[in-house]
Design a protein around this motif. Structure first.
Motif, mmCIF file in Angstrom:
data_model
loop_
_atom_site.group_PDB
_atom_site.id
_atom_site.type_symbol
_atom_site.label_atom_id
_atom_site.label_comp_id
_atom_site.label_asym_id
_atom_site.label_seq_id
_atom_site.Cartn_x
_atom_site.Cartn_y
_atom_site.Cartn_z
ATOM 1 N N LYS A 151 -28.571 16.921 32.965
ATOM 2 C CA LYS A 151 -27.397 17.533 32.642
ATOM 3 C C LYS A 151 -26.062 16.736 32.816
ATOM 4 N N TYR A 184 -29.801 13.741 26.433
ATOM 5 C CA TYR A 184 -30.640 12.931 25.544
ATOM 6 C C TYR A 184 -31.998 12.439 26.470
ATOM 7 N N LEU A 198 -31.379 20.809 22.001
ATOM 8 C CA LEU A 198 -32.294 20.268 23.482
ATOM 9 C C LEU A 198 -32.585 21.202 23.776
ATOM 10 N N TYR A 230 -31.454 15.643 14.381
ATOM 11 C CA TYR A 230 -31.765 15.358 16.073
ATOM 12 C C TYR A 230 -30.352 15.359 16.140
ATOM 13 N N ASP A 231 -29.392 15.424 15.726
ATOM 14 C CA ASP A 231 -28.034 15.518 16.100
ATOM 15 C C ASP A 231 -27.336 16.347 16.611
ATOM 16 N N GLN A 232 -28.115 17.072 16.991
ATOM 17 C CA GLN A 232 -27.684 18.587 16.669
ATOM 18 C C GLN A 232 -27.832 19.102 19.135
ATOM 19 N N ARG A 233 -27.165 18.214 19.117
ATOM 20 C CA ARG A 233 -27.371 18.586 21.156
ATOM 21 C C ARG A 233 -28.219 20.319 21.239
ATOM 22 N N THR A 239 -22.994 19.466 29.924
ATOM 23 C CA THR A 239 -23.966 19.185 28.074
ATOM 24 C C THR A 239 -25.458 18.269 28.710
#
Length: 426
Positions: free
Chosen positions: A112, A120, A168, A162-165, A117
């Motif tokens: 994190k 990745y 994760l 996959y660009d949607q964090r 946040t």
């Protein structure tokens, strides 16, 4: 009685004077408690952090080609898009200058960022979570000692979804569990040190363990070898499989490859050559050997790699003819090599790996082992991609993968064509 009192008084004064003398002597010793001692401690911590940063190969992802040290910008290709190494210099606005040691620990241990946040997993916190807090603090001290560079970190360029964090969180629930690596009391200190470096800071699994479709490491095949699809190379098994792994190697052989880029069994090429150049050659001799000791304890792991193409007798005959014409002078007629100048092809994991791509690319492009402090002028291999066509290379690589005890299967001209195209892209 008066005499006794005088004796006791003298003893008491002696003790007080002695204590006072010891106390003052201690406070006058600036090397142990004063500013000089604090500076020495800070310097030691920074140097320890420098060594750990080298062992973890931080520069590789956080320093772009031609860029300033640790200022970020290095593209990290993945099957889901490209992630860029961030700026980790102590610049307060664009780097980690506003971070605390706790923030840095959170990144390594929990994946994190400072503001919570989710990071990745191209940043291998799935392995870095095993790093101790003391080593994390040393790494942070080293990074804080570097010159600050004002350079905004480049955002990732990932394909949808996959660009949607936010996704994760689900990925982490399935595939990530933070936890420091505990020492195994049943093993030696050397083995435990090797395990710590391999499974933690060295993050060897990031390349040498196969991944599933969502990019998570296959826990059922640890260090069993894996494709590096975005780079079009194959990281061979680090287990003790006799055909495809390190079964024929000793711990000293492994240490030699890490320190020099060469061993009697193989040489470092492709991404591994970069690891040796930027990281493992700087390991202490003890740490390099500890890694070898740990890896030699790993059993062979069955893999689910697809079977290679069969090799016809005609292909073996023609491949052998090409080998004798182009390769035998250096690698010897029986593939035994010539010391560490020209590595053996018999039992060479680059040759016998489940995937033939590394061997194909070496024939196509040639190359050098990394120039290390211990081996500053390595012998090179010339490229044969302009001399031999796809069919010739397929027969040649099939021959070396199935001679002198090698049993690795054949290669098709289509596989060579794909490797040639990948080589051109890279």
């Amino acid at each position: 009685m008066k005499l006794m009192k005088k004796v006791l008084l003298v003893l008491l004064l002696a003790i007080v004077a002695g204590a006072g003398g010891l106390y003052w002597a201690g406070t006058r010793d600036d090397s142990s408690t004063g500013p000089a001692a604090a500076a020495a401690d800070a310097s030691t911590l920074i140097e320890r952090g420098r060594y750990l940063a080298s062992a973890g190969n931080c520069m590789a992802c956080h320093t772009s080609r031609g860029g300033k040290a640790l200022a970020g910008g290095t593209p990290i290709p993945t099957p889901f898009g490209t992630v860029y190494g961030p700026n980790i210099t102590p610049d307060e606005k664009t780097g980690i200058g506003a971070w605390t040691a706790d923030d840095f620990w959170q990144a390594l241990h929990n994946g994190k960022s400072r503001d919570g946040t989710l990071l990745y997993p191209a940043f291998p916190y799935t392995e870095y979570t095993r790093v101790t807090r003391a080593d994390s603090d040393a790494l942070f001290a080293y990074l804080r000692s570097m010159p600050p560079v004002s350079q905004p970190s480049r955002p990732p360029e990932l394909e949808s979804p996959y660009d949607q964090r936010a996704l994760l969180a689900a990925w982490r629930a399935l595939y990530f569990k933070p936890g420091v690596l505990e020492a195994d009391a049943g093993q030696s200190a050397q083995w435990n040190r090797g395990r710590y470096l391999v499974e933690g800071l060295g993050h060897c699994a990031a390349c040498h363990t196969p991944r599933n479709r969502l990019g998570a490491l296959r826990s059922d095949q640890p260090l069993a070898g894996g494709e590096i699809p975005a780079l079009d190379w194959y990281a061979p098994p680090l287990t003790n499989d006799m055909q495809t792994g390190l079964g024929r190697w000793s711990a000293e052989d492994i240490a030699a490859l890490l320190k020099t880029g060469m061993s009697r069994h193989s040489s470092a090429s492709g991404p591994m050559a970069e690891v040796v150049l930027g990281s493992s050659q700087h390991l202490s001799d003890d740490d390099a050997l500890a890694i070898g000791v740990y890896l030699k304890s790993l059993p062979a792991v069955p893999t689910a790699d697809p079977p290679s193409a069969p090799v016809s007798a005609a292909a073996m005959e023609l491949g052998g003819k090409i080998y004798r014409q182009q390769c035998a002078q250096c690698h010897q007629p029986a593939g035994e090599g010539s010391g560490t100048a020209w590595p053996a092809l018999a039992g060479n994991p680059t040759v016998t790996a489940p995937s033939p791509v590394n061997a194909i690319r070496m024939v196509l492009d040639g190359g050098y082992a990394p120039a290390t402090a211990a081996n500053p002028r390595p012998h090179g291999m010339p490229p044969f991609g302009q001399l031999l066509n796809d069919g010739d290379i397929a027969m040649l690589v099939s021959y070396i993968r199935n001679s002198w005890g090698n049993e690795a299967g054949g290669v098709t001209p289509l596989e060579v064509k794909r490797a040639r195209a990948a080589s051109t892209r890279n």
